[in-house]
Scaffold this motif. Structure first.
Motif, PDB file in Angstrom:
ATOM      1  N   PRO A  70       0.198  -1.761   3.634  1.00  0.00           N
ATOM      2  CA  PRO A  70       1.265  -2.759   3.642  1.00  0.00           C
ATOM      3  C   PRO A  70       2.509  -2.233   2.958  1.00  0.00           C
ATOM      4  N   PRO A  71       3.689  -2.720   3.339  1.00  0.00           N
ATOM      5  CA  PRO A  71       4.947  -2.182   2.788  1.00  0.00           C
ATOM      6  C   PRO A  71       5.022  -2.225   1.284  1.00  0.00           C
ATOM      7  N   HIS A  72       4.468  -3.315   0.666  1.00  0.00           N
ATOM      8  CA  HIS A  72       4.600  -3.403  -0.786  1.00  0.00           C
ATOM      9  C   HIS A  72       3.746  -2.369  -1.498  1.00  0.00           C
ATOM     10  N   TYR A  73       2.560  -1.999  -0.888  1.00  0.00           N
ATOM     11  CA  TYR A  73       1.778  -0.931  -1.485  1.00  0.00           C
ATOM     12  C   TYR A  73       2.507   0.405  -1.334  1.00  0.00           C
ATOM     13  N   THR A  74       3.116   0.634  -0.151  1.00  0.00           N
ATOM     14  CA  THR A  74       3.866   1.860   0.091  1.00  0.00           C
ATOM     15  C   THR A  74       5.002   1.993  -0.907  1.00  0.00           C
ATOM     16  N   LEU A  75       5.715   0.867  -1.131  1.00  0.00           N
ATOM     17  CA  LEU A  75       6.828   0.871  -2.071  1.00  0.00           C
ATOM     18  C   LEU A  75       6.347   1.228  -3.469  1.00  0.00           C
ATOM     19  N   SER A 104      -9.447  -1.597  -4.277  1.00  0.00           N
ATOM     20  CA  SER A 104      -8.805  -2.905  -4.372  1.00  0.00           C
ATOM     21  C   SER A 104      -7.782  -3.071  -3.259  1.00  0.00           C
ATOM     22  N   MET A 105      -7.046  -1.981  -2.960  1.00  0.00           N
ATOM     23  CA  MET A 105      -6.050  -2.052  -1.895  1.00  0.00           C
ATOM     24  C   MET A 105      -6.714  -2.311  -0.557  1.00  0.00           C
ATOM     25  N   GLN A 106      -7.898  -1.723  -0.348  1.00  0.00           N
ATOM     26  CA  GLN A 106      -8.620  -1.976   0.891  1.00  0.00           C
ATOM     27  C   GLN A 106      -9.025  -3.440   0.996  1.00  0.00           C
ATOM     28  N   VAL A 107      -9.536  -3.990  -0.110  1.00  0.00           N
ATOM     29  CA  VAL A 107      -9.966  -5.386  -0.124  1.00  0.00           C
ATOM     30  C   VAL A 107      -8.798  -6.310   0.188  1.00  0.00           C
ATOM     31  N   LEU A 108      -7.666  -6.092  -0.481  1.00  0.00           N
ATOM     32  CA  LEU A 108      -6.505  -6.956  -0.293  1.00  0.00           C
ATOM     33  C   LEU A 108      -5.946  -6.832   1.117  1.00  0.00           C
ATOM     34  N   SER A 109      -5.908  -5.602   1.631  1.00  0.00           N
ATOM     35  CA  SER A 109      -5.429  -5.402   2.994  1.00  0.00           C
ATOM     36  C   SER A 109      -6.344  -6.080   3.996  1.00  0.00           C
TER      37      SER A 109
END
Length: 590
Positions: free
Chosen positions: A31-36, A69-74
């Motif tokens: 997601p863009p916010h993770y990329t940012l 965690s990023m996988q779970v949220l995505s």
């Protein structure tokens, strides 16, 4: 590969995503916010990407709450609507059904209680609750609700949403039954007991606000999150409708079994002894829907966002969500040196400068708009029976028996709920993810002000014979735009814009501000709506501003709410982490 990761993509070759474990490596966009966040933080990228892990100097395998965690949220943000979402809406929604039933059924039975316990022999008018008793009975549950919102909101962030979710429902069940068992040797003793249990009933109800909103928002995907949370809140409309329906049914049964003359025909016989059972049955019925969903509520797992971002256990979060959403999110194997639980720098707190900088304006917006909305909403809802009597839509009390009066009041409230309240809630469910929260709230406040002015300015015309139907239509439209407007959005938005570790607390603060408005409405409007002519005021009340001037004041509250709506951000189509900015650098610093 390194270039792909720098562009915010990761390889799924070591990520156990259902259906892709044994397939060739595939590239997925974060997601863009993770990329940012990844671009802003001084992380060094590992040679082997693994489970989307991102290294920080000295702390391998962690980016904020970690790669898993990023996988779970995505996965949560992109999950399709499944049966579990529907189940969660029903389980959480039945709590709000009970909340609304318990808070609004008291307004139906207060006149009956006044006849049963406060009738004066020889008086030309039926008995009514003294002003201080009426204010206490109507307002004490709101004081309890305010306390519960603050306490359970804080507790939900400290120990978890699931841990205290069943506690609130159990409190409601016990206190609903106890409210109907308020006995005593004198009217004062009965009212004191009733107020005691109504306070604790409100305490349990208060906890349901931040917990239900937070749980549903954290379960939902970002595309339909608004509709899911709105559907939970929309059950409140059915609770109000059911309060009127139960009152009509119980009253009709007792009227057929124990007929009574009007008060002006036989004052003593107009209130049969069995009438004392009617209001008790109506109050106790609120325990039934809560009891039916208690087991299901206790079986709900903790939300993945709390487990991953607050408890810092991404593995447990992935396991919980894989079970309920039927979507596997798990690491194939742990990398050497990586921990099973995710850790990160200490987050900022509620009273920190960082929170004030990021969310201070938002908290002012959510608290002030909810305050102003509830002043107007509860003032009209709790005392609509007095408004209907003032315009002649309900016959004079002395021309009816005690049960006849309750029947007419319940019928009027049910009609308003059916025509204005319930449709407004479900219009919000249908359109909130289409037009957005901001537009619905701003237009709702504005239309409430317009229709209140439409009621207030020509008020003398509305009170003339033959105009009651037009008054009721205008009055119903104010409720329609309250519910297809700020009454829903003020509940939804606080569950979307704050960090996970403070989400329930901030929602509880916003909701408590709303209950301050409800207390102002329930106490203030009781006096303000009294006629300016001392001869026309209710028994025991001093002259007030009158209904017309009170409606003008409420229209002013709605206009101010419209202006303060501009402080609230628009969460439509954005993930919770994007709104709360939890993945940015400063979000992880004290």
């Amino acid at each position: 590969m390194e270039e792909a990761v720098k562009q915010g993509e990761f390889v799924a070759e070591e990520v156990g995503i259902h259906g892709m474990k044994d397939s060739a490596p595939r590239i997925f966009s974060l997601p863009p916010h993770y990329t940012l966040a990844a671009r802003q933080l001084p992380y060094s990228w590992p040679d082997s990407i693994g489970a989307a892990a991102i290294d920080r100097p000295g702390r391998r395998g962690n980016i904020m709450a970690g790669g898993q965690s990023m996988q779970v949220l995505s996965a949560l943000d992109g999950a399709k609507t499944q049966w579990y979402h529907v189940t969660a809406i029903v389980v959480a929604g039945m709590g709000f059904f009970t909340d609304a039933y318990d808070l609004f059924c008291i307004s139906l039975v207060t006149k009956l209680i006044g006849r049963v316990y406060y009738t004066v022999d020889g008086s030309p008018r039926p008995g009514s609750l003294p002003p201080h008793v009426s204010a206490a009975v109507n307002g004490v549950a709101f004081v309890g609700t305010l306390s519960g919102q603050l306490f359970f909101g804080w507790l939900g962030d400290r120990v978890g949403r699931k841990s205290v979710y069943g506690m609130t429902l159990l409190t409601m069940i016990i206190c609903s039954v106890a409210s109907g068992l308020s006995f005593g040797h004198s009217p004062a003793c009965v009212m004191a007991t009733l107020c005691f249990f109504r306070f604790w009933l409100g305490f349990g109800i208060g906890g349901d606000y931040p917990l239900s909103a937070t749980i549903m928002s954290e379960y939902a995907n970002k595309r339909t999150r608004g509709a899911f949370v709105a559907a939970v809140f929309a059950m409140q409309g059915f609770g109000i409708l059911s309060a009127g329906a139960v009152a009509i049914g119980v009253t009709a049964l007792f009227r057929s079994r124990f007929p009574a003359p009007a008060y002006d025909v036989d004052p003593a016989a107009s209130t049969p002894a069995e009438a004392d059972l009617v209001w008790r049955i109506i109050l106790m019925f609120g325990a039934v829907p809560a009891a039916l969903t208690f087991y299901s509520r206790m079986k709900m797992p903790e939300t993945a966002r709390y487990t991953a971002l607050v408890a810092r256990n991404a593995e447990r979060a992935a396991a919980d969500m894989s079970r309920v959403l039927q979507f596997d999110i798990a690491d194939k194997e742990e990398r050497p040196g990586e921990e099973a639980t995710t850790t990160g720098p200490p987050p900022f707190g509620l009273f920190s400068c960082e929170f004030f900088h990021r969310h201070g304006k938002h908290l002012l917006g959510t608290t002030s708009t909810w305050l102003l909305l509830d002043i107007a909403y509860y003032s009209q809802n709790l005392f609509q029976k007095d408004i209907f009597s003032a315009v002649g839509w309900i016959p004079a009390a002395e021309t009816m028996s005690a049960l006849d009066e309750l029947f007419h009041i319940a019928r009027a409230q049910t009609l308003i709920a059916l025509c204005g309240t319930v449709p407004g809630y479900w219009f919000t469910v249908a359109f909130i993810d289409v037009v957005g929260r901001f537009a619905i709230q701003a237009v709702g406040f504005l239309m409430m002000a317009v229709f209140m002015l439409g009621l207030a300015i020509p008020y003398s015309q509305w009170t003339r014979p033959g105009n009651q139907t037009g008054f009721v239509v205008m009055y119903a439209l104010t409720f329609f735009f309250a519910n297809f407007g700020p009454n829903a959005t003020t509940f939804i938005v606080p569950a979307e814009i704050y960090p996970a570790r403070l989400r329930a607390t901030c929602h509880g603060i916003s909701a408590a501000s709303g209950k301050v408005g409800a207390i102002i409405g329930s106490f203030g409007f009781l006096y303000l709506a009294q006629s300016q002519d001392p001869a026309k005021t209710a028994h025991g009340y001093p002259p007030g501003f009158g209904v017309r001037n009170s409606l003008l004041l409420l229209a002013g509250c709605s206009l101010l709410g419209f202006l303060l709506t501009f402080l609230v951000p628009e969460p439509k189509g954005k993930s919770l982490e994007e709104m709360s900015r939890e993945t940015e650098t400063g979000a992880a610093e004290p």
